[in-house]
Every structure is written in structure tokens, then in C-alpha cells.
Design a protein around this motif. Structure first.
Motif, PDB file in Angstrom:
ATOM      1  N   LYS A   1     -41.756  -3.836  -1.588  1.00  0.00           N
ATOM      2  CA  LYS A   1     -42.929  -3.615  -0.742  1.00  0.00           C
ATOM      3  C   LYS A   1     -43.265  -2.136  -0.632  1.00  0.00           C
ATOM      4  N   ARG A   2     -42.273  -1.284  -0.462  1.00  0.00           N
ATOM      5  CA  ARG A   2     -42.528   0.155  -0.337  1.00  0.00           C
ATOM      6  C   ARG A   2     -43.168   0.724  -1.594  1.00  0.00           C
ATOM      7  N   VAL A   3     -42.711   0.274  -2.743  1.00  0.00           N
ATOM      8  CA  VAL A   3     -43.279   0.786  -3.998  1.00  0.00           C
ATOM      9  C   VAL A   3     -44.720   0.313  -4.160  1.00  0.00           C
ATOM     10  N   VAL A   4     -45.003  -0.935  -3.804  1.00  0.00           N
ATOM     11  CA  VAL A   4     -46.375  -1.440  -3.884  1.00  0.00           C
ATOM     12  C   VAL A   4     -47.292  -0.648  -2.949  1.00  0.00           C
ATOM     13  N   LEU A   5     -46.835  -0.369  -1.741  1.00  0.00           N
ATOM     14  CA  LEU A   5     -47.645   0.414  -0.797  1.00  0.00           C
ATOM     15  C   LEU A   5     -47.908   1.820  -1.336  1.00  0.00           C
ATOM     16  N   ALA A   6     -46.894   2.412  -1.963  1.00  0.00           N
ATOM     17  CA  ALA A   6     -47.087   3.739  -2.556  1.00  0.00           C
ATOM     18  C   ALA A   6     -48.123   3.670  -3.679  1.00  0.00           C
ATOM     19  N   GLY A   7     -48.074   2.597  -4.475  1.00  0.00           N
ATOM     20  CA  GLY A   7     -49.055   2.433  -5.539  1.00  0.00           C
ATOM     21  C   GLY A   7     -50.469   2.301  -5.008  1.00  0.00           C
TER      22      GLY A   7
ATOM     23  N   GLY B   1     -51.853   1.940  -9.769  1.00  0.00           N
ATOM     24  CA  GLY B   1     -52.020   0.568 -10.223  1.00  0.00           C
ATOM     25  C   GLY B   1     -50.833   0.078 -11.029  1.00  0.00           C
ATOM     26  N   ILE B   2     -50.253   0.952 -11.849  1.00  0.00           N
ATOM     27  CA  ILE B   2     -49.097   0.564 -12.653  1.00  0.00           C
ATOM     28  C   ILE B   2     -47.909   0.236 -11.760  1.00  0.00           C
ATOM     29  N   LEU B   3     -47.621   1.109 -10.800  1.00  0.00           N
ATOM     30  CA  LEU B   3     -46.503   0.856  -9.887  1.00  0.00           C
ATOM     31  C   LEU B   3     -46.693  -0.474  -9.160  1.00  0.00           C
ATOM     32  N   MET B   4     -47.895  -0.703  -8.668  1.00  0.00           N
ATOM     33  CA  MET B   4     -48.189  -1.932  -7.941  1.00  0.00           C
ATOM     34  C   MET B   4     -48.043  -3.147  -8.844  1.00  0.00           C
ATOM     35  N   ASN B   5     -48.584  -3.077 -10.042  1.00  0.00           N
ATOM     36  CA  ASN B   5     -48.640  -4.236 -10.927  1.00  0.00           C
ATOM     37  C   ASN B   5     -47.256  -4.673 -11.388  1.00  0.00           C
ATOM     38  N   VAL B   6     -46.429  -3.709 -11.789  1.00  0.00           N
ATOM     39  CA  VAL B   6     -45.091  -4.039 -12.278  1.00  0.00           C
ATOM     40  C   VAL B   6     -44.280  -4.733 -11.189  1.00  0.00           C
ATOM     41  N   VAL B   7     -44.307  -4.177  -9.979  1.00  0.00           N
ATOM     42  CA  VAL B   7     -43.474  -4.704  -8.902  1.00  0.00           C
ATOM     43  C   VAL B   7     -44.029  -6.020  -8.368  1.00  0.00           C
ATOM     44  N   MET B   8     -45.359  -6.139  -8.268  1.00  0.00           N
ATOM     45  CA  MET B   8     -45.937  -7.382  -7.763  1.00  0.00           C
ATOM     46  C   MET B   8     -45.699  -8.544  -8.732  1.00  0.00           C
ATOM     47  N   THR B   9     -45.642  -8.275 -10.016  1.00  0.00           N
ATOM     48  CA  THR B   9     -45.314  -9.331 -10.974  1.00  0.00           C
ATOM     49  C   THR B   9     -43.896  -9.833 -10.731  1.00  0.00           C
ATOM     50  N   LYS B  10     -42.987  -8.919 -10.430  1.00  0.00           N
ATOM     51  CA  LYS B  10     -41.623  -9.320 -10.062  1.00  0.00           C
ATOM     52  C   LYS B  10     -41.629 -10.140  -8.768  1.00  0.00           C
ATOM     53  N   MET B  11     -42.464  -9.755  -7.804  1.00  0.00           N
ATOM     54  CA  MET B  11     -42.554 -10.504  -6.548  1.00  0.00           C
ATOM     55  C   MET B  11     -42.935 -11.962  -6.801  1.00  0.00           C
ATOM     56  N   VAL B  12     -43.931 -12.168  -7.669  1.00  0.00           N
ATOM     57  CA  VAL B  12     -44.354 -13.531  -7.995  1.00  0.00           C
ATOM     58  C   VAL B  12     -43.210 -14.290  -8.660  1.00  0.00           C
ATOM     59  N   THR B  13     -42.526 -13.634  -9.588  1.00  0.00           N
ATOM     60  CA  THR B  13     -41.401 -14.267 -10.272  1.00  0.00           C
ATOM     61  C   THR B  13     -40.313 -14.658  -9.281  1.00  0.00           C
TER      62      THR B  13
END
Length: 391
Positions: A72-78, A109-121
Motif C-alpha cells: 500500500k505504501r508503495v502504491v501511494l508513493a506512485g 505509474g510503474i511503481l503503482m502498476n507493478v505492486v497493484m498487479t501483485k495485490m490482485v494476484t
């Protein structure tokens, strides 16, 4: 805080759509950027593709940083970087500052996208993965379609700066929503491999192949929404009309992407869905710039092209364990972003050399066909890894 996995997926969908909106800002308003900043078509292609450039350097570190500081912290930073990048573009007075704004926004956007894909997984592992991933990846074309429909009219009425500011507002609202509403999934069990989080060497090769397939698939899609408006403008369409017709691909894909995921889950044959999608998408791209039935062809492009998104995006999850997802998704996205950075620039350069945006569509079709051998080798490696119980 939200705890139902489908409501969480809806939140992630809306937040990630902001990345599509921000990416599409330049293609949607390309004529205004060319006029205001004296840019060439090739420079527009560079400005489009540079948004993905930070992914080459940040996708892998983004996964490892998430392991340390939390998803969550990394997504917020993104999301914060996306907002700042938009503000830099608002203040831009030359192409160099525009480029800087795109790089900052793209890094976020890259930071958000990579981590959010993991969240879905993490939320859907072992359950409706193809369907969930299809819905999730749909946020990207939906964000792009939203930009194509809204931004040209807004910019024509209130100016280019108003269009850029609208994207900043979306990113800021997404940041607030993610901060207030997102809750992590129940604890995901890990194995002994979690000490480093690095996948097996053979899995890494499979991830590079999967990332290449995802990158080439998206390269074809990127050509459509990056150069569709310019191609139609060459045929006499106004900026608003060209944006509206181009958006048909993405609105139809919004339905077919989910349909493709459901078909893949229900039939148990995601490979067949991928093959049909890649081949049909390539054929439709070749026809789009040569047929008078533009609206029909663009709708067909969205219908067939969207089917493969969920199954292709799920390739990485098929060779990763819970312990290796964070780093593994970073590896997967590194190759994806390398391809996505180069594709619009290469397509724009070819269009300028040959004097027509139609050539960009031909390049996009070639990228889709090139994905076939990468996917074939990945499929063979996946079977071998399962036989050896590596995944």
C-alpha cells in the motif's frame, strides 16, 4: 477499509484507470501539443513512449521495495509521483519540461502498476484468476477510452492546460481513495524460498518470455490509441471525431477483455484464447488503415483484441509462488516496459519516414505476430517447470 475481494478489485480498477488516463493525455491531445510546443510526430511518439521508460529501471526495484515497505505504501508513493508529474506538465513551457513531467508521472505509474498487479494476484490466487486479471487489466483501456472521449472536448473548450489539470485531479482523487479504503488480503502463506524472494533461474527465463508477450500485445494496442487519431486525421476526421472513433476499440475491449477471461477460466483453454486474440487483432489492424468501414473495423479490433488480455496477463502468475510474486512481477514488468517504451517511438519514426500514420498500424500488427514465438516457448517452459515441480 474494504475486505471483500471483488470490492477491492473495483477499487484497484478505478485507481489504475488513472494510469491509462495519464498515459493517454499526450495521444488524445497530440494536435494541441504539436501546435503549442512545435513538436514533430516522432517527438510525439517519444513523449508517449517515455512514460513507460522508468519501468526498465523501477519495475524490479519496485517489487523488492514493496517487500520491505508494504504494498500500500508503495502504491501511494506512485500515485503521489503521478500527481506531481502532471503538475510539472501544467507548468511546462517547452518540450524538455514536458518530458520531465512525463518521466515523473511514468515513474509513479510503474511503481503503482507493478505492486497493484501483485495485490490482485494475492487476493485471487487459486480462485477466479483469469477473470479477476481480465477485469483488472481492463482498467488500462477504460482509462484510455475515458481520456479519448473527455480530454479533446475539454481542451478545445478550455485549453490544453485544462486537459492536463483534469488528469492531475483524477490522480489526486485516486491517491485519497487508495489511502482511505484499501485493506490488505489475509496473510499469504510463504515457503522457504521467501528468504530472498527470487525465483528459480528457469522461472526467471519464463517470466522474461511472458513479459515479452505482454509487451508485444500492448505494443499493438498502444499503436491504436497513440496513432489512431492521427491516422484518422489524415483521412479528414476532426480531432474530436477521431478521438471518438479510436475510443470505440477500447469501449468494446472493456467488454471483450472480461469475456476472454471468463472463457479462459470456464473452458480451461487460455492458450486458444490468446492465439485467437493475437491473430485477429493483427488482421484487424492491417484492415483498419485500408478499409472505408472504419467504425466497424475499430469495433472488431476491440472485440477480438481484448479477448487475450486476461490470459496473457495471467502468464506470470502461472510460474510464480506466493514467496516470489513481488520480485517476479518486477521481472515480468521490466521486459514489458522496455518494449512499451520503444514501441510508440519506433512506430512514430516509421510513420514520419513513410509520411503516413498507417505505417504505425502495420508496425503494431507486426508486433502482435511477433508475440507468437515468445508465447510458444513460454508454454513449453511452463510445462517443463510443472513437471519438475519448480512452480
Amino acid at each position: 477499509m474494504l475486505h471483500n475481494r471483488w470490492i477491492i478489485l473495483a477499487l484497484l480498477f478505478l485507481v489504475r484507470a488513472g494510469m491509462g488516463v495519464q498515459f493517454q493525455l499526450v495521444p488524445s491531445l497530440a494536435p494541441l501539443f504539436i501546435e503549442s510546443f512545435a513538436l514533430t510526430v516522432a517527438e510525439i511518439g517519444l513523449l508517449i513512449g517515455i512514460y513507460q521508460a522508468p519501468g526498465i529501471f523501477l519495475a524490479l526495484p519496485g517489487g523488492t521495495v514493496a517487500r520491505r515497505f508494504g504494498d500500500k505504501r508503495v502504491v501511494l508513493a506512485g500515485l503521489a509521483l503521478m500527481t506531481v508529474g502532471g503538475l510539472v506538465m501544467v507548468a511546462a513551457r517547452n518540450g524538455e519540461i514536458l518530458l520531465a513531467g512525463r518521466l515523473i508521472g511514468g515513474a509513479g505509474g510503474i511503481l503503482m502498476n507493478v505492486v497493484m498487479t501483485k495485490m490482485v494476484t494475492d487476493w485471487f490466487a487459486g480462485r477466479e484468476m483469469n477473470t479477476a486479471m481480465a477485469i483488472y487489466v481492463n482498467s488500462w483501456p477504460c482509462g484510455i477510452a475515458l481520456a479519448l472521449v473527455v480530454l479533446p472536448g475539454l481542451a478545445e473548450y478550455a485549453g490544453l492546460v485544462a486537459g492536463v489539470l483534469a488528469v492531475v485531479v483524477y490522480c489526486a482523487v485516486a491517491l485519497a481513495g487508495m489511502a482511505l479504503l484499501y485493506a490488505p488480503p489475509p496473510a499469504v502463506p510463504t515457503s522457504g524460498a521467501a528468504a530472498t524472494g527470487w525465483p528459480d533461474a528457469r522461472v526467471i527465463v519464463a517470466l522474461l518470455l511472458a513479459g515479452s508477450v505482454w509487451g508485444l500485445y500492448n505494443a499493438g494496442l498502444a499503436v491504436v490509441f497513440s496513432f489512431g487519431s492521427l491516422m484518422l486525421a489524415e483521412r479528414g476526421y476532426s480531432m474530436i471525431a477521431a478521438g471518438a472513433v479510436t475510443s470505440i476499440v477500447l469501449w468494446v475491449a472493456a467488454l471483450s477483455v472480461v469475456l476472454g477471461g471468463v472463457i479462459a477460466d470456464k473452458s480451461g483453454r487460455p492458450g486458444g484464447v490468446i492465439a485467437l486474440s493475437l491473430a485477429g487483432f493483427a488482421l484487424a489492424m492491417l484492415l483498419a488503415s485500408r478499409s472505408d468501414a472504419v467504425t466497424v473495423i475499430f469495433a472488431l479490433m476491440g472485440l477480438v483484441g481484448g479477448l487475450g488480455a486476461g490470459p496473457v496477463m495471467s502468464l506470470a502468475a502461472q510460474v510464480l509462488t506466493p514467496a516470489t510474486r513481488a520480485v517476479g512481477m518486477g521481472i515480468f514488468f521490466t521486459f514489458y516496459y522496455a518494449i512499451m517504451m520503444c514501441a510508440p517511438w519506433l512506430a512514430g519514426t516509421l510513420a514520419e519516414i513513410f509520411g503516413s500514420a498507417r505505417v504505425a498500424f502495420d508496425a503494431g500488427a507486426a508486433a502482435l505476430l511477433l508475440a507468437f514465438p515468445f508465447w510458444g516457448v513460454f508454454h513449453m517452459m511452463q510445462k517443463a517447470l510443472r513437471a519438475r515441480q519448480v512452480v
